[in-house]
Design an enzyme around this catalytic site. Sequence first.
Site, PDB file in Angstrom:
ATOM      1  CB  CYS A   5      -1.233  -3.626   6.137  1.00 59.07           C
ATOM      2  SG  CYS A   5      -2.134  -2.345   5.256  1.00 59.07           S
ATOM      3  CB  CYS A  10      -8.181  -6.010   2.666  1.00 58.15           C
ATOM      4  SG  CYS A  10      -8.321  -4.795   4.010  1.00 58.15           S
TER       5      CYS A  10
HETATM    6  N1  DGL Z   1      -5.704  -3.897   6.394  1.00 54.83           N
HETATM    7  C1  DGL Z   1      -5.235  -3.277   5.233  1.00 54.83           C
HETATM    8  C2  DGL Z   1      -4.924  -4.267   4.104  1.00 54.83           C
HETATM    9  O1  DGL Z   1      -4.664  -5.431   4.360  1.00 54.83           O
HETATM   10  C3  DGL Z   1      -5.892  -2.033   4.670  1.00 54.83           C
HETATM   11  C4  DGL Z   1      -7.013  -1.345   5.323  1.00 54.83           C
HETATM   12  C5  DGL Z   1      -7.013   0.155   5.058  1.00 54.83           C
HETATM   13  O2  DGL Z   1      -6.373   0.840   5.854  1.00 54.83           O
HETATM   14  O3  DGL Z   1      -7.604   0.608   4.075  1.00 54.83           O
HETATM   15  O4  DGL Z   1      -4.855  -3.885   2.969  1.00 54.83           O
END
Ligand code: DGL
Length: 267
Positions: A77, A187
């Site tokens: 993430c 993301c």
């Molecule tokens: N999957 C997450 C990232 O790579 C963020 C998604 C979220 O919870 O806003 O930043």
Amino acid sequence: MDLANAAARVAFFDSGLGGLSVLHYACRNLRGEQFVFFADEDNVPYGTKKREDILHFVDEAFAFLSEQNIKAVVVACNTATSVAVVAMRQKYSMPIIGMEPAVKPALLAANGKRVLVVATPVTVNGEKLRRLLANLDAERRVDALALPTLVAFAERAEFSSAVVEAYLRRELLPYKLDDYGALVLGCTHFNYFKDSFRRLLPPDVRIIDGNEGTINELERRLTGINKRGDLPPVPPVYFYSGRRVTADDELRRLEQYMKRLDDMYLL
Ligand code: DGL
């Protein structure tokens, strides 16, 4: 072989189901490990929340994971990495591999053209990306765009629809796309939408995510830490915010996400 160590697992942590894209890459490219996946489904999305709240969520997730016979954590993430990876590394001694937008390979791949980083608002506005760009982008060739609604689409498995494409078309409208040579998926939730991005971008724009770099780094950090060796692969164990996922319908839902990632893998 030290059996106690060999049984220890590698955890993948995300706010939600975006991190499955990193796990999916690891399942295909890193043999001999057992994986645990933790999606903070009670608190997703992170990318529109306050940094102190995100830090608290990540802290809770790590406290849970540290009790699960884990030898390394991949923070799958970008948002959680941006906010919390430094604090977690101060607290835990195991290898913690973070993710950040793959700006360096994108600048190399862009053939002198511009690079567009798409990510969450927290990542786009964070100090970590600002510093990365200060180091790598002396020529100011990189732009950053927040696409928070894609996270909501991903969480409800709306991967490819007229609504998704209309959203992306609207958000990309201010950019002269012919000037761009690479798009960075900053993301992990955005990997589900590679086909829509592909349709909207000029054909020579490279789409770049951080999965390969992250799993290579994980492999390096695991050197010297026992693997399961030649034991047959075992399926990952899944948790939603600390609850083990065992219900058939939930496991089928996760399978559907992994299938989608199979389709996106080579795009
Ligand atoms: N999957 C997450 C990232 O790579 C963020 C998604 C979220 O919870 O806003 O930043």
